[in-house]
Design a protein around this motif. Structure first.
Motif, PDB file in Angstrom:
ATOM      1  N   ASP A 144     -16.455 -45.055 -72.955  1.00 45.23           N
ATOM      2  CA  ASP A 144     -15.358 -45.868 -73.694  1.00 45.23           C
ATOM      3  C   ASP A 144     -15.761 -47.204 -73.865  1.00 45.23           C
ATOM      4  O   ASP A 144     -16.091 -47.868 -72.998  1.00 45.23           O
ATOM      5  CB  ASP A 144     -13.974 -45.609 -73.135  1.00 45.23           C
ATOM      6  N   PRO A 145     -15.798 -47.718 -75.331  1.00 50.17           N
ATOM      7  CA  PRO A 145     -15.987 -49.072 -75.130  1.00 50.17           C
ATOM      8  C   PRO A 145     -14.945 -50.021 -75.015  1.00 50.17           C
ATOM      9  O   PRO A 145     -13.774 -49.433 -74.990  1.00 50.17           O
ATOM     10  CB  PRO A 145     -16.254 -49.115 -76.871  1.00 50.17           C
ATOM     11  N   THR A 146     -15.484 -51.249 -74.744  1.00 52.08           N
ATOM     12  CA  THR A 146     -14.368 -52.433 -74.521  1.00 52.08           C
ATOM     13  C   THR A 146     -13.744 -52.757 -76.016  1.00 52.08           C
ATOM     14  O   THR A 146     -14.296 -52.404 -76.971  1.00 52.08           O
ATOM     15  CB  THR A 146     -15.183 -53.606 -73.856  1.00 52.08           C
ATOM     16  N   ARG A 147     -12.947 -53.728 -75.954  1.00 53.84           N
ATOM     17  CA  ARG A 147     -12.607 -54.392 -77.259  1.00 53.84           C
ATOM     18  C   ARG A 147     -13.605 -54.592 -78.287  1.00 53.84           C
ATOM     19  O   ARG A 147     -13.426 -54.767 -79.423  1.00 53.84           O
ATOM     20  CB  ARG A 147     -11.495 -55.289 -76.857  1.00 53.84           C
ATOM     21  N   ASP A 148     -14.557 -55.327 -77.599  1.00 56.37           N
ATOM     22  CA  ASP A 148     -15.831 -55.723 -78.657  1.00 56.37           C
ATOM     23  C   ASP A 148     -16.778 -54.781 -78.979  1.00 56.37           C
ATOM     24  O   ASP A 148     -17.711 -55.051 -79.593  1.00 56.37           O
ATOM     25  CB  ASP A 148     -16.506 -56.924 -77.821  1.00 56.37           C
ATOM     26  N   GLY A 149     -16.554 -53.505 -78.593  1.00 58.05           N
ATOM     27  CA  GLY A 149     -17.038 -52.215 -79.221  1.00 58.05           C
ATOM     28  C   GLY A 149     -18.394 -51.959 -77.877  1.00 58.05           C
ATOM     29  O   GLY A 149     -19.210 -50.861 -78.300  1.00 58.05           O
ATOM     30  N   ARG A 150     -18.570 -52.773 -76.936  1.00 59.39           N
ATOM     31  CA  ARG A 150     -19.546 -52.587 -76.045  1.00 59.39           C
ATOM     32  C   ARG A 150     -18.902 -51.947 -74.741  1.00 59.39           C
ATOM     33  O   ARG A 150     -17.837 -51.927 -74.516  1.00 59.39           O
ATOM     34  CB  ARG A 150     -20.375 -53.744 -75.613  1.00 59.39           C
ATOM     35  N   THR A 151     -19.793 -51.345 -74.026  1.00 62.42           N
ATOM     36  CA  THR A 151     -19.316 -50.694 -72.657  1.00 62.42           C
ATOM     37  C   THR A 151     -19.333 -51.907 -71.684  1.00 62.42           C
ATOM     38  O   THR A 151     -20.325 -52.566 -71.818  1.00 62.42           O
ATOM     39  CB  THR A 151     -19.929 -49.357 -72.494  1.00 62.42           C
ATOM     40  N   ALA A 152     -18.808 -51.665 -70.496  1.00 62.41           N
ATOM     41  CA  ALA A 152     -19.072 -52.713 -69.426  1.00 62.41           C
ATOM     42  C   ALA A 152     -20.072 -51.824 -68.486  1.00 62.41           C
ATOM     43  O   ALA A 152     -19.955 -52.253 -67.093  1.00 62.41           O
ATOM     44  CB  ALA A 152     -17.674 -53.135 -68.963  1.00 62.41           C
ATOM     45  N   ARG A 153     -20.691 -50.800 -68.926  1.00 63.96           N
ATOM     46  CA  ARG A 153     -21.691 -50.138 -67.931  1.00 63.96           C
ATOM     47  C   ARG A 153     -23.082 -50.420 -68.314  1.00 63.96           C
ATOM     48  O   ARG A 153     -23.551 -50.961 -69.351  1.00 63.96           O
ATOM     49  CB  ARG A 153     -21.128 -48.615 -68.131  1.00 63.96           C
ATOM     50  N   ARG A 154     -23.742 -50.055 -67.338  1.00 61.33           N
ATOM     51  CA  ARG A 154     -25.267 -50.200 -67.439  1.00 61.33           C
ATOM     52  C   ARG A 154     -25.729 -49.147 -68.381  1.00 61.33           C
ATOM     53  O   ARG A 154     -26.729 -48.952 -69.306  1.00 61.33           O
ATOM     54  CB  ARG A 154     -25.783 -49.865 -66.252  1.00 61.33           C
ATOM     55  N   ILE A 155     -24.894 -47.931 -68.472  1.00 66.96           N
ATOM     56  CA  ILE A 155     -25.358 -46.611 -69.314  1.00 66.96           C
ATOM     57  C   ILE A 155     -24.207 -46.455 -70.534  1.00 66.96           C
ATOM     58  O   ILE A 155     -23.110 -46.733 -70.148  1.00 66.96           O
ATOM     59  CB  ILE A 155     -25.575 -45.476 -68.634  1.00 66.96           C
ATOM     60  N   ASP A 156     -24.422 -46.606 -71.592  1.00 61.82           N
ATOM     61  CA  ASP A 156     -23.674 -46.292 -72.622  1.00 61.82           C
ATOM     62  C   ASP A 156     -23.352 -45.053 -73.063  1.00 61.82           C
ATOM     63  O   ASP A 156     -22.391 -44.836 -73.655  1.00 61.82           O
ATOM     64  CB  ASP A 156     -24.178 -47.018 -73.770  1.00 61.82           C
ATOM     65  N   GLY A 157     -24.014 -44.106 -72.391  1.00 60.30           N
ATOM     66  CA  GLY A 157     -23.445 -42.569 -72.768  1.00 60.30           C
ATOM     67  C   GLY A 157     -24.682 -41.720 -72.339  1.00 60.30           C
ATOM     68  O   GLY A 157     -25.669 -42.188 -71.518  1.00 60.30           O
ATOM     69  N   ALA A 158     -24.547 -40.476 -72.408  1.00 61.55           N
ATOM     70  CA  ALA A 158     -25.424 -39.391 -72.031  1.00 61.55           C
ATOM     71  C   ALA A 158     -25.844 -38.445 -73.112  1.00 61.55           C
ATOM     72  O   ALA A 158     -25.018 -38.163 -73.920  1.00 61.55           O
ATOM     73  CB  ALA A 158     -25.000 -38.718 -70.817  1.00 61.55           C
ATOM     74  N   TRP A 159     -27.196 -38.100 -73.420  1.00 63.72           N
ATOM     75  CA  TRP A 159     -27.608 -37.303 -74.382  1.00 63.72           C
ATOM     76  C   TRP A 159     -28.293 -36.088 -73.793  1.00 63.72           C
ATOM     77  O   TRP A 159     -29.162 -36.327 -73.045  1.00 63.72           O
ATOM     78  CB  TRP A 159     -28.509 -38.264 -75.286  1.00 63.72           C
ATOM     79  N   TRP A 160     -27.956 -34.882 -74.180  1.00 59.86           N
ATOM     80  CA  TRP A 160     -28.783 -33.793 -73.822  1.00 59.86           C
ATOM     81  C   TRP A 160     -29.426 -32.924 -74.836  1.00 59.86           C
ATOM     82  O   TRP A 160     -28.646 -32.180 -75.659  1.00 59.86           O
ATOM     83  CB  TRP A 160     -27.529 -32.984 -73.195  1.00 59.86           C
ATOM     84  N   PRO A 161     -30.531 -33.496 -75.209  1.00 60.94           N
ATOM     85  CA  PRO A 161     -31.455 -32.761 -76.132  1.00 60.94           C
ATOM     86  C   PRO A 161     -31.724 -31.402 -76.081  1.00 60.94           C
ATOM     87  O   PRO A 161     -31.678 -30.886 -74.684  1.00 60.94           O
ATOM     88  CB  PRO A 161     -32.676 -33.505 -76.259  1.00 60.94           C
ATOM     89  N   ARG A 162     -31.996 -30.566 -77.012  1.00 61.52           N
ATOM     90  CA  ARG A 162     -31.941 -29.387 -76.819  1.00 61.52           C
ATOM     91  C   ARG A 162     -33.576 -28.863 -76.752  1.00 61.52           C
ATOM     92  O   ARG A 162     -33.911 -27.601 -76.268  1.00 61.52           O
ATOM     93  CB  ARG A 162     -31.600 -28.388 -78.388  1.00 61.52           C
ATOM     94  N   SER A 163     -34.494 -29.680 -77.088  1.00 63.49           N
ATOM     95  CA  SER A 163     -35.993 -29.448 -76.954  1.00 63.49           C
ATOM     96  C   SER A 163     -36.588 -30.786 -76.420  1.00 63.49           C
ATOM     97  O   SER A 163     -35.952 -31.730 -76.391  1.00 63.49           O
ATOM     98  CB  SER A 163     -36.457 -29.060 -77.957  1.00 63.49           C
ATOM     99  N   ASP A 164     -37.824 -30.565 -76.387  1.00 61.57           N
ATOM    100  CA  ASP A 164     -38.913 -31.725 -76.006  1.00 61.57           C
ATOM    101  C   ASP A 164     -39.550 -32.405 -77.155  1.00 61.57           C
ATOM    102  O   ASP A 164     -40.236 -33.228 -76.976  1.00 61.57           O
ATOM    103  CB  ASP A 164     -39.841 -31.444 -74.891  1.00 61.57           C
ATOM    104  N   ASP A 165     -39.030 -31.739 -78.316  1.00 58.53           N
ATOM    105  CA  ASP A 165     -39.561 -32.472 -79.628  1.00 58.53           C
ATOM    106  C   ASP A 165     -38.811 -33.657 -80.051  1.00 58.53           C
ATOM    107  O   ASP A 165     -37.787 -33.821 -80.886  1.00 58.53           O
ATOM    108  CB  ASP A 165     -39.351 -31.406 -80.811  1.00 58.53           C
ATOM    109  N   LEU A 166     -39.193 -34.819 -79.664  1.00 56.61           N
ATOM    110  CA  LEU A 166     -38.662 -36.237 -79.948  1.00 56.61           C
ATOM    111  C   LEU A 166     -38.223 -36.389 -81.397  1.00 56.61           C
ATOM    112  O   LEU A 166     -37.283 -36.777 -81.557  1.00 56.61           O
ATOM    113  CB  LEU A 166     -39.433 -37.111 -79.173  1.00 56.61           C
TER     114      LEU A 166
END
Length: 140
Positions: free
Chosen positions: A26-48
């Motif tokens: 969840d972003p803060t009011r300025d649109g940024r997160t207060a965390r070191r990680i902004d999210g998580a991504w689970w790609p379906r393959s190793d094909d970048l």
């Protein structure tokens, strides 16, 4: 887990992206997160090239245009130096920090840097869901 569907295909030399598995903090009011990680991504393959096209197509507009991506060389050894996504060139580089082998860094000029945890493609669904949830709910 929240999934995002990609917008209609754009002129790109890459295949049309599939559904993207992405959770954002969840972003803060300025649109940024207060965390070191902004999210998580689970790609379906190793094909970048294929996976990154889908990811960049579903990011929040508030993040701006991503011009550079840093990936870990051990996780993504076969990555192009640049790609064209939605008609725009995106530079891809390696970040070989031993402290961040499962992250991707997205850079948007004038907007900032966004760091996503990358859940390996072969991860079981239940475990991937736990990892993604933990990444977006842990404190700063």
């Amino acid at each position: 887990m929240t999934s995002a569907s990609s917008p209609s295909p754009s002129p790109s030399p890459l295949p049309a992206p599939r559904e993207v598995r992405l959770r954002l903090a969840d972003p803060t009011r300025d649109g940024r997160t207060a965390r070191r990680i902004d999210g998580a991504w689970w790609p379906r393959s190793d094909d970048l090239a294929e996976e990154l096209t889908g990811l960049l197509g579903v990011l929040p507009r508030a993040w701006g245009r991503i011009s550079s991506v840093l990936v870990h060389g051990d996780t993504w050894p076969d990555c192009p130096a640049q790609m064209v996504v939605a008609g725009q060139t995106v530079h891809v580089g390696h970040n070989d920090s031993p402290s961040a082998p499962h992250t991707v860094c997205l850079v948007a000029p004038g907007r900032g840097r966004y760091d996503l945890l990358v859940v390996p493609p072969a991860t079981a669904e239940a475990e991937a869901g736990r990892l993604m949830e933990r990444a977006v709910t842990q404190d700063a």
